[in-house]
Design an enzyme around this catalytic site. Structure first.
Site, PDB file in Angstrom:
ATOM      1  N   ARG A  13       0.839  -1.213   0.000  1.00 10.38           N
ATOM      2  CA  ARG A  13       0.000   0.000   0.000  1.00 10.38           C
ATOM      3  C   ARG A  13       0.864   1.250   0.000  1.00 10.38           C
ATOM      4  O   ARG A  13       0.676   2.178  -0.806  1.00 10.38           O
ATOM      5  CB  ARG A  13      -0.919  -0.038   1.236  1.00 10.38           C
ATOM      6  CG  ARG A  13      -1.925   1.097   1.373  1.00 10.38           C
ATOM      7  CD  ARG A  13      -1.420   2.317   2.092  1.00 10.38           C
ATOM      8  NE  ARG A  13      -0.620   2.006   3.268  1.00 10.38           N
ATOM      9  CZ  ARG A  13       0.147   2.889   3.884  1.00 10.38           C
ATOM     10  NH1 ARG A  13       0.257   4.128   3.433  1.00 10.38           N
ATOM     11  NH2 ARG A  13       0.859   2.525   4.948  1.00 10.38           N
ATOM     12  N   ASP A  14       1.866   1.279   0.867  1.00  8.64           N
ATOM     13  CA  ASP A  14       2.773   2.424   0.942  1.00  8.64           C
ATOM     14  C   ASP A  14       3.585   2.545  -0.343  1.00  8.64           C
ATOM     15  O   ASP A  14       3.898   3.646  -0.798  1.00  8.64           O
ATOM     16  CB  ASP A  14       3.697   2.264   2.147  1.00  8.64           C
ATOM     17  CG  ASP A  14       4.314   3.574   2.593  1.00  8.64           C
ATOM     18  OD1 ASP A  14       4.017   4.609   1.983  1.00  8.64           O
ATOM     19  OD2 ASP A  14       5.104   3.566   3.556  1.00  8.64           O
ATOM     20  N   HIS A 207       9.145   1.983  11.010  1.00 10.34           N
ATOM     21  CA  HIS A 207       8.758   2.154   9.611  1.00 10.34           C
ATOM     22  C   HIS A 207       9.661   3.244   9.046  1.00 10.34           C
ATOM     23  O   HIS A 207       9.432   4.433   9.265  1.00 10.34           O
ATOM     24  CB  HIS A 207       7.279   2.555   9.515  1.00 10.34           C
ATOM     25  CG  HIS A 207       6.788   2.716   8.114  1.00 10.34           C
ATOM     26  ND1 HIS A 207       5.949   1.805   7.513  1.00 10.34           N
ATOM     27  CD2 HIS A 207       7.013   3.681   7.180  1.00 10.34           C
ATOM     28  CE1 HIS A 207       5.682   2.204   6.280  1.00 10.34           C
ATOM     29  NE2 HIS A 207       6.315   3.343   6.063  1.00 10.34           N
ATOM     30  N   HIS A 209      11.838   5.325   6.079  1.00  6.76           N
ATOM     31  CA  HIS A 209      12.011   5.725   4.690  1.00  6.76           C
ATOM     32  C   HIS A 209      13.470   6.124   4.533  1.00  6.76           C
ATOM     33  O   HIS A 209      14.089   6.625   5.474  1.00  6.76           O
ATOM     34  CB  HIS A 209      11.087   6.891   4.333  1.00  6.76           C
ATOM     35  CG  HIS A 209       9.645   6.501   4.268  1.00  6.76           C
ATOM     36  ND1 HIS A 209       8.637   7.413   4.058  1.00  6.76           N
ATOM     37  CD2 HIS A 209       9.021   5.301   4.396  1.00  6.76           C
ATOM     38  CE1 HIS A 209       7.465   6.795   4.048  1.00  6.76           C
ATOM     39  NE2 HIS A 209       7.678   5.506   4.251  1.00  6.76           N
ATOM     40  N   CYS A 240       5.704   8.678   1.150  1.00  7.49           N
ATOM     41  CA  CYS A 240       4.458   9.333   1.561  1.00  7.49           C
ATOM     42  C   CYS A 240       4.132  10.505   0.642  1.00  7.49           C
ATOM     43  O   CYS A 240       4.821  11.525   0.672  1.00  7.49           O
ATOM     44  CB  CYS A 240       4.565   9.820   3.003  1.00  7.49           C
ATOM     45  SG  CYS A 240       3.026  10.587   3.556  1.00  7.49           S
ATOM     46  N   ASN A 250      10.711   3.494   0.700  1.00  8.19           N
ATOM     47  CA  ASN A 250      10.701   2.621   1.865  1.00  8.19           C
ATOM     48  C   ASN A 250      12.019   1.856   1.963  1.00  8.19           C
ATOM     49  O   ASN A 250      12.792   1.794   1.012  1.00  8.19           O
ATOM     50  CB  ASN A 250       9.551   1.614   1.746  1.00  8.19           C
ATOM     51  CG  ASN A 250       8.203   2.241   2.037  1.00  8.19           C
ATOM     52  OD1 ASN A 250       7.890   2.531   3.176  1.00  8.19           O
ATOM     53  ND2 ASN A 250       7.410   2.460   1.004  1.00  8.19           N
TER      54      ASN A 250
END
Length: 286
Positions: A13-14, A207, A209, A240, A250
């Protein structure tokens, strides 16, 4: 498949949400079905948010209907940003986790969810009650957890304050999110061990990046910090779209797997299905 002591969270999804060209639901579902067979602990598969805000995720319900969840141990996670999204997500039996982006940057909370931090805290309180009634789990992403580009004040004390408040409300899973890639190994190794020690009954994840050149050292810092829940995305795709125009991707899942293998950690994944997903990803991401 067991994941031993590490919970690997794969985040298609990200990876997809910022893509300019719309990915058809059929292709999304084909990709997700391969990832489900790999054996990750959790799959961040979609979101129940306004299609105006994230057009790429407008077909999450259709995609969900096309997932083959037969004999699958991987749990599904969907992102929500307000009460309406929470209520929509709760209607779906197979969505196990609801993830909420709770920013410790006031500017980003407004940009990302069109609400203040205090308003978002109220939403989280309602979310916890609703999820408890519906046998779902809440995952709070503490976004801008390593700093922000807006000039909002950031320090470890602010991170700890909001973690403390969220845990006191009943949050059991917190993932510290580096929304714009400003984390460093030094910051990771300073913040994470303190949070893990202070909130010993809370699952603390990460999480991150990152640019490709910094991924490995950030993974190593997270490992050294004692993190057992790690978010990543195949080939490091995504970022994002609400945070910046020049997206920082990511952490790449294959880098996480390679690092854990180098430390002789047991990572039980179906690598044949993983390689199939790697090949299919070219149709989505180019």
């Amino acid at each position: 498949m067991s994941q031993n002591k590490f919970k690997l969270v794969e985040c298609p999804r990200d990876a997809m949400q910022g893509l300019h060209d719309f990915v058809p639901a059929k292709l999304k579902s084909e990709y997700l079905n391969l990832l489900l067979q790999v054996g990750f602990d959790t799959l961040d598969f979609g979101s129940f948010v306004s299609p105006k805000a994230i057009p790429q995720m407008a077909d999450t319900i259709e995609v969900l209907a096309n997932l083959d969840l037969t004999d699958i141990s991987t749990k599904l996670l969907a992102i929500v940003a307000n009460l309406r999204g929470i209520e929509d997500a709760l209607k779906h039996e197979h969505v196990r986790y609801l993830g909420f982006p709770f920013s410790i940057s006031e500017t980003f909370q407004q940009r990302n969810t069109n609400s203040s931090i205090e308003q978002s805290l109220t939403t989280v309180e309602k979310m916890l009650l609703l999820c408890d009634k519906n046998n779902k789990k809440v995952v709070i992403y503490l976004s801008m957890g390593f700093g922000n580009p807006y000039g909002d004040v950031w320090n470890y004390e602010i991170v700890e304050k909001w973690a403390d408040i969220l845990v006191s409300k009943g949050v059991e899973i917190i993932s510290l999110a580096d929304t714009v890639g400003v984390s460093t190994p030094k910051k990771i190794e300073h913040i994470l061990p303190k949070l893990i020690s202070r909130f010993s009954n809370t699952e603390i994840g990460i999480h991150l990046h990152s640019t490709p050149t910094e991924r490995f050292e950030k993974i190593e810092a997270a490992y050294n910090s004692g993190v057992k829940r790690i978010d990543s995305a195949l080939k490091g795709f995504g970022g994002c779209p609400m945070a910046a125009d020049d997206l920082t991707g990511n952490i790449a899942t294959e880098d996480v797997i390679a690092y854990l293998n180098s430390r002789c950690e047991t990572v039980e994944l179906n690598m044949e299905k993983w390689n199939e997903a790697m090949r299919l990803s070219a149709k989505i991401f180019g």
